[in-house]
Design an enzyme around this catalytic site. Structure first.
Site, PDB file in Angstrom:
ATOM      1  N   ASP A   1      53.807   6.896  40.056  1.00 53.27           N
ATOM      2  CA  ASP A   1      52.751   7.907  39.973  1.00 53.27           C
ATOM      3  C   ASP A   1      52.610   8.696  41.269  1.00 53.27           C
ATOM      4  O   ASP A   1      52.452   9.907  41.253  1.00 53.27           O
ATOM      5  CB  ASP A   1      51.408   7.269  39.569  1.00 53.27           C
TER       6      ASP A   1
ATOM      7  N   ASP B   1      52.680   7.538  48.607  1.00 52.77           N
ATOM      8  CA  ASP B   1      51.622   7.584  49.626  1.00 52.77           C
ATOM      9  C   ASP B   1      52.250   7.155  50.951  1.00 52.77           C
ATOM     10  O   ASP B   1      52.792   7.973  51.679  1.00 52.77           O
ATOM     11  CB  ASP B   1      50.475   6.696  49.164  1.00 52.77           C
TER      12      ASP B   1
ATOM     13  N   GLY C   1      50.560   2.880  36.812  1.00 58.60           N
ATOM     14  CA  GLY C   1      50.285   4.245  37.209  1.00 58.60           C
ATOM     15  C   GLY C   1      51.191   5.299  36.614  1.00 58.60           C
ATOM     16  O   GLY C   1      50.771   6.434  36.361  1.00 58.60           O
TER      17      GLY C   1
ATOM     18  N   ARG D   1      42.469   6.195  34.484  1.00 60.78           N
ATOM     19  CA  ARG D   1      43.868   6.531  34.202  1.00 60.78           C
ATOM     20  C   ARG D   1      43.990   7.521  33.048  1.00 60.78           C
ATOM     21  O   ARG D   1      44.982   8.235  32.931  1.00 60.78           O
ATOM     22  CB  ARG D   1      44.655   5.269  33.832  1.00 60.78           C
TER      23      ARG D   1
ATOM     24  N   ASP E   1      44.686   5.378  39.097  1.00 58.55           N
ATOM     25  CA  ASP E   1      43.433   4.652  38.877  1.00 58.55           C
ATOM     26  C   ASP E   1      42.613   4.472  40.132  1.00 58.55           C
ATOM     27  O   ASP E   1      43.122   4.559  41.259  1.00 58.55           O
ATOM     28  CB  ASP E   1      43.743   3.253  38.339  1.00 58.55           C
TER      29      ASP E   1
ATOM     30  N   PHE F   1      42.076  10.598  48.036  1.00 57.72           N
ATOM     31  CA  PHE F   1      42.253   9.609  46.981  1.00 57.72           C
ATOM     32  C   PHE F   1      42.020  10.279  45.634  1.00 57.72           C
ATOM     33  O   PHE F   1      40.950  10.828  45.381  1.00 57.72           O
ATOM     34  CB  PHE F   1      41.315   8.416  47.158  1.00 57.72           C
TER      35      PHE F   1
END
Ligand code: IMP
Ligand code: MG
Length: 179
Positions: free
Chosen positions: A93, A96, A38, A158, A152, A145
């Site tokens: 990346d 979360d 990522g 990506r 991805d 999301f």
């Protein structure tokens, strides 16, 4: 697909993070540890904004399959890392739940770096489940999301040069077209 952050915003955001890191680290060498896959695009852009001597180490951590976390984190290639007594900048990346960053940070600390800081491209708001927060983040985003700029869905998207929210209609199209 709805664009959330466009190319120009990304370019400015990465430039600003680079400038901040240049100011804070100065001329001392650092090792950038990047969590694959990522952070690949962020890595490529960010290192070209950094002015100190730097080394790069790539590690893998994955828990997501088809957009859903399996809950179990796999970290590879971490044992062979040469980071003892070095200043480490760990990049990912997206933050979360924070479990990836926490787990990878813990394992890196066992290798006794001189310092460890973390930088993420995106910081999802309201989803954190751990105490550790990233030291640097380029953008805060809502709890959606997203794909693109390294992020991805099922290993696709990506390559998008922007960040987009993946909607239900995109998913249906994806499952018809990808394999
Ligand atoms: P965490 O461990 O829950 O913080 O999740 C971090 C990892 O989950 C990231 O490295 C991403 O691979 C993945 N992830 C979390 N949210 C998203 C998203 O919105 N799009 C794509 N990947 C995501
Ligand atoms: Mg990932």
């Amino acid at each position: 697909m709805k664009v959330l952050i466009d190319q120009e915003q990304i370019r400015r955001g990465i430039d600003q993070l680079g400038a901040k890191l240049n100011a804070q680290y100065g001329p001392e060498p650092i090792t950038v540890v990047a969590i694959m896959t990522g952070s690949l695009v962020m890595l490529a852009d960010l290192i070209r904004c950094l002015e100190m001597p730097l080394r790069i180490s790539l590690i893998r951590a994955s828990s997501y399959r088809g957009g859903v976390s399996s809950g179990e984190l796999h970290v590879e290639e971490i044992q062979r890392l040469d980071i003892q007594d070095r200043d480490i900048l760990l990049i990912d990346d997206i933050y979360d739940t924070g479990k990836t960053l926490l787990e990878v940070s813990k394992r890196l600390k066992e290798l006794r770096p001189r310092s460890l800081k973390t930088a993420v491209f995106l910081n999802k708001q309201g989803t954190s489940q751990v105490q550790l927060k990233p030291d640097y983040s380029v953008f805060d985003i809502p709890n959606r999301f997203v794909v693109g700029y390294g992020l991805d869905y099922d290993d696709y998207y990506r390559n998008l040069p922007y960040v987009a929210v993946l909607e239900q209609s995109d998913l249906e199209q994806h499952h018809r077209a990808a394999r």
